[in-house]
Design a protein around this motif. Structure first.
Motif, PDB file in Angstrom:
ATOM      1  N   GLY A   1     -56.865   6.869  42.399  1.00 51.92           N
ATOM      2  CA  GLY A   1     -56.588   6.797  43.826  1.00 51.92           C
ATOM      3  C   GLY A   1     -55.648   5.631  44.041  1.00 51.92           C
ATOM      4  N   TYR A   2     -54.671   5.757  44.978  1.00 53.76           N
ATOM      5  CA  TYR A   2     -53.662   4.719  45.094  1.00 53.76           C
ATOM      6  C   TYR A   2     -53.236   4.492  46.541  1.00 53.76           C
ATOM      7  N   ARG A   3     -52.605   3.330  46.756  1.00 53.56           N
ATOM      8  CA  ARG A   3     -52.210   2.863  48.075  1.00 53.56           C
ATOM      9  C   ARG A   3     -51.052   3.684  48.650  1.00 53.56           C
ATOM     10  N   PRO A   4     -50.930   3.690  49.988  1.00 55.88           N
ATOM     11  CA  PRO A   4     -49.786   4.357  50.621  1.00 55.88           C
ATOM     12  C   PRO A   4     -48.462   3.766  50.150  1.00 55.88           C
ATOM     13  N   GLY A   5     -47.476   4.622  50.030  1.00 55.55           N
ATOM     14  CA  GLY A   5     -46.155   4.181  49.602  1.00 55.55           C
ATOM     15  C   GLY A   5     -45.950   4.170  48.110  1.00 55.55           C
TER      16      GLY A   5
ATOM     17  N   LEU B   1     -63.378   0.982  45.820  1.00 54.45           N
ATOM     18  CA  LEU B   1     -62.683   1.778  46.832  1.00 54.45           C
ATOM     19  C   LEU B   1     -62.420   0.943  48.086  1.00 54.45           C
ATOM     20  N   GLN B   2     -63.361   0.114  48.454  1.00 55.71           N
ATOM     21  CA  GLN B   2     -63.183  -0.754  49.619  1.00 55.71           C
ATOM     22  C   GLN B   2     -61.989  -1.683  49.432  1.00 55.71           C
ATOM     23  N   ASP B   3     -61.841  -2.242  48.241  1.00 54.34           N
ATOM     24  CA  ASP B   3     -60.700  -3.110  47.980  1.00 54.34           C
ATOM     25  C   ASP B   3     -59.390  -2.331  47.925  1.00 54.34           C
ATOM     26  N   LEU B   4     -59.451  -1.073  47.545  1.00 57.45           N
ATOM     27  CA  LEU B   4     -58.255  -0.230  47.593  1.00 57.45           C
ATOM     28  C   LEU B   4     -57.839  -0.005  49.046  1.00 57.45           C
ATOM     29  N   VAL B   5     -58.789   0.248  49.901  1.00 58.62           N
ATOM     30  CA  VAL B   5     -58.504   0.492  51.319  1.00 58.62           C
ATOM     31  C   VAL B   5     -57.852  -0.731  51.968  1.00 58.62           C
ATOM     32  N   VAL B   6     -58.365  -1.920  51.663  1.00 62.04           N
ATOM     33  CA  VAL B   6     -57.833  -3.125  52.325  1.00 62.04           C
ATOM     34  C   VAL B   6     -56.638  -3.726  51.585  1.00 62.04           C
ATOM     35  N   GLY B   7     -56.298  -3.192  50.408  1.00 68.04           N
ATOM     36  CA  GLY B   7     -55.091  -3.615  49.716  1.00 68.04           C
ATOM     37  C   GLY B   7     -55.258  -4.707  48.680  1.00 68.04           C
ATOM     38  N   ARG B   8     -56.493  -5.009  48.295  1.00 66.78           N
ATOM     39  CA  ARG B   8     -56.687  -6.020  47.249  1.00 66.78           C
ATOM     40  C   ARG B   8     -56.342  -5.465  45.868  1.00 66.78           C
ATOM     41  N   VAL B   9     -56.431  -4.163  45.692  1.00 63.48           N
ATOM     42  CA  VAL B   9     -55.943  -3.496  44.477  1.00 63.48           C
ATOM     43  C   VAL B   9     -54.997  -2.391  44.908  1.00 63.48           C
ATOM     44  N   GLU B  10     -54.108  -1.996  44.000  1.00 65.89           N
ATOM     45  CA  GLU B  10     -53.130  -0.961  44.316  1.00 65.89           C
ATOM     46  C   GLU B  10     -53.580   0.424  43.867  1.00 65.89           C
ATOM     47  N   ALA B  11     -54.504   0.463  42.911  1.00 68.35           N
ATOM     48  CA  ALA B  11     -55.016   1.743  42.421  1.00 68.35           C
ATOM     49  C   ALA B  11     -56.434   1.541  41.915  1.00 68.35           C
ATOM     50  N   VAL B  12     -57.225   2.598  41.975  1.00 64.39           N
ATOM     51  CA  VAL B  12     -58.562   2.628  41.398  1.00 64.39           C
ATOM     52  C   VAL B  12     -58.636   3.821  40.463  1.00 64.39           C
ATOM     53  N   VAL B  13     -59.050   3.587  39.224  1.00 63.32           N
ATOM     54  CA  VAL B  13     -59.150   4.663  38.236  1.00 63.32           C
ATOM     55  C   VAL B  13     -60.612   5.034  38.056  1.00 63.32           C
TER      56      VAL B  13
ATOM     57  N   LEU C   1     -63.055  10.502  43.571  1.00 56.66           N
ATOM     58  CA  LEU C   1     -61.966   9.889  44.316  1.00 56.66           C
ATOM     59  C   LEU C   1     -61.566  10.762  45.509  1.00 56.66           C
ATOM     60  N   ARG C   2     -61.397  12.047  45.276  1.00 56.77           N
ATOM     61  CA  ARG C   2     -61.009  12.955  46.365  1.00 56.77           C
ATOM     62  C   ARG C   2     -62.039  12.969  47.489  1.00 56.77           C
ATOM     63  N   TRP C   3     -63.308  13.077  47.130  1.00 55.86           N
ATOM     64  CA  TRP C   3     -64.373  13.171  48.122  1.00 55.86           C
ATOM     65  C   TRP C   3     -64.397  11.929  49.003  1.00 55.86           C
ATOM     66  N   ASN C   4     -64.300  10.762  48.381  1.00 59.21           N
ATOM     67  CA  ASN C   4     -64.381   9.522  49.137  1.00 59.21           C
ATOM     68  C   ASN C   4     -63.112   9.232  49.927  1.00 59.21           C
ATOM     69  N   ILE C   5     -61.967   9.533  49.350  1.00 59.68           N
ATOM     70  CA  ILE C   5     -60.707   9.289  50.048  1.00 59.68           C
ATOM     71  C   ILE C   5     -60.558  10.215  51.248  1.00 59.68           C
ATOM     72  N   ALA C   6     -61.070  11.441  51.136  1.00 64.45           N
ATOM     73  CA  ALA C   6     -61.015  12.377  52.260  1.00 64.45           C
ATOM     74  C   ALA C   6     -61.819  11.882  53.448  1.00 64.45           C
ATOM     75  N   ARG C   7     -62.790  11.011  53.211  1.00 65.66           N
ATOM     76  CA  ARG C   7     -63.648  10.484  54.278  1.00 65.66           C
ATOM     77  C   ARG C   7     -63.220   9.099  54.744  1.00 65.66           C
ATOM     78  N   ASN C   8     -62.087   8.644  54.267  1.00 67.51           N
ATOM     79  CA  ASN C   8     -61.559   7.350  54.681  1.00 67.51           C
ATOM     80  C   ASN C   8     -60.516   7.564  55.779  1.00 67.51           C
ATOM     81  N   ALA C   9     -60.755   6.970  56.933  1.00 66.47           N
ATOM     82  CA  ALA C   9     -59.851   7.157  58.072  1.00 66.47           C
ATOM     83  C   ALA C   9     -58.932   5.955  58.297  1.00 66.47           C
ATOM     84  N   ARG C  10     -59.076   4.908  57.495  1.00 60.89           N
ATOM     85  CA  ARG C  10     -58.324   3.674  57.763  1.00 60.89           C
ATOM     86  C   ARG C  10     -56.882   3.749  57.273  1.00 60.89           C
ATOM     87  N   VAL C  11     -56.685   4.229  56.051  1.00 57.27           N
ATOM     88  CA  VAL C  11     -55.335   4.366  55.493  1.00 57.27           C
ATOM     89  C   VAL C  11     -55.253   5.685  54.746  1.00 57.27           C
ATOM     90  N   ARG C  12     -54.028   6.174  54.590  1.00 61.45           N
ATOM     91  CA  ARG C  12     -53.822   7.453  53.910  1.00 61.45           C
ATOM     92  C   ARG C  12     -53.587   7.201  52.419  1.00 61.45           C
TER      93      ARG C  12
END
Length: 257
Positions: free
Chosen positions: A125-129, A176-188, A194-205
């Protein structure tokens, strides 16, 4: 008198040896005698397992409850931090593990794996951009992993020299929380999670990569517990044939994307 002493010594030796033998291979018989199957679970890997309103729930919980019912046993869950799960099993604290454990050669040396009940694979899972479609795209990035997972192993074995930093977390939701706020750029980790949790995240795409390395998920026993493993595999085959496992997949992952 010597014969009596020898007989008593032999009897004592047999008595002392019996508990050790009992711990090595008759877990199924002990579970049936007690009417309880003690199962280890990590408790923090949604949707396979997570706490909701103070109760353990998820795919693996549904699977464990159904398995114990078909075995005619009551299930007793033991929530153990993921890094301690294998030790919990090998030490005898639990009878088996139902906790989304993906097969690796190193794990298979320590514990036994059932026939797979879920097919998964390593992804990011990775950050926008960003565009992290291949493992090589991790180069120069700050990458989060959960301690003791196949995702951590994949990054360390294949990309430790190319990534900028590996940050290790005790539980997946923290990564995953640190991925959302930008402390890491990717989570392996594994792609379905990853899909299930990212689909339920409304803060960033956030994005999710394709699968990089296919993995099988199984139920785990000690190697000596062949009778218990045979019983587990028998019920898993029946669950696949009668539609329970496909239904479980639809329930927990049907709306993942």
């Amino acid at each position: 008198m010597d014969r009596i002493r020898i007989t008593r010594r032999a009897l004592l030796a047999t008595t002392l040896a019996t508990p050790a033998l009992a711990q090595e291979g008759d877990t199924l018989a002990k579970a049936r005698a007690a009417g309880v199957l003690v199962v280890g679970n990590g408790g923090a890997f949604p949707p396979f397992e997570f706490m909701e309103n103070g109760r353990l729930t998820g795919y693996d919980v549904d699977l464990g409850e159904e398995l114990s019912k078909r075995m005619g046993l009551r299930i007793q869950w033991q929530v153990i931090a993921f890094a301690g799960l294998i030790a919990g099993l090998t030490s005898g604290r639990v009878d088996c593990l139902i906790t989304a454990m993906a097969w690796t050669a190193e794990r298979a040396e320590r514990i036994a794996f059932s026939t797979p009940y879920y097919k998964t694979g390593i992804a990011a899972g990775y950050r926008p951009g960003l565009a992290i479609d291949r493992p090589e795209d991790l180069a120069g990035r700050i990458v989060g992993v959960q301690v003791g997972t196949s995702g951590e192993q994949f990054v360390r074995q294949n990309h430790a020299n190319s990534v900028k930093e590996i940050r290790v977390y005790n539980e997946f939701p923290l990564a995953l929380q640190d991925l959302v706020v930008g402390r890491v750029e990717a989570v392996v980790n594994t792609q379905p999670v990853l899909r299930w949790n990212i689909a339920r995240n409304a803060r960033v795409r956030l994005g999710v990569s394709p699968v990089w390395d296919a993995r099988d998920v199984g139920i785990n026993t000690r190697h000596a517990d062949t009778a218990l493993m045979a019983e587990i595999n028998r019920h898993l085959a029946a669950m696949q044939a009668d539609g329970f496992l496909p239904g479980l997949d639809q329930k927990w992952f049907g709306q993942a994307s």
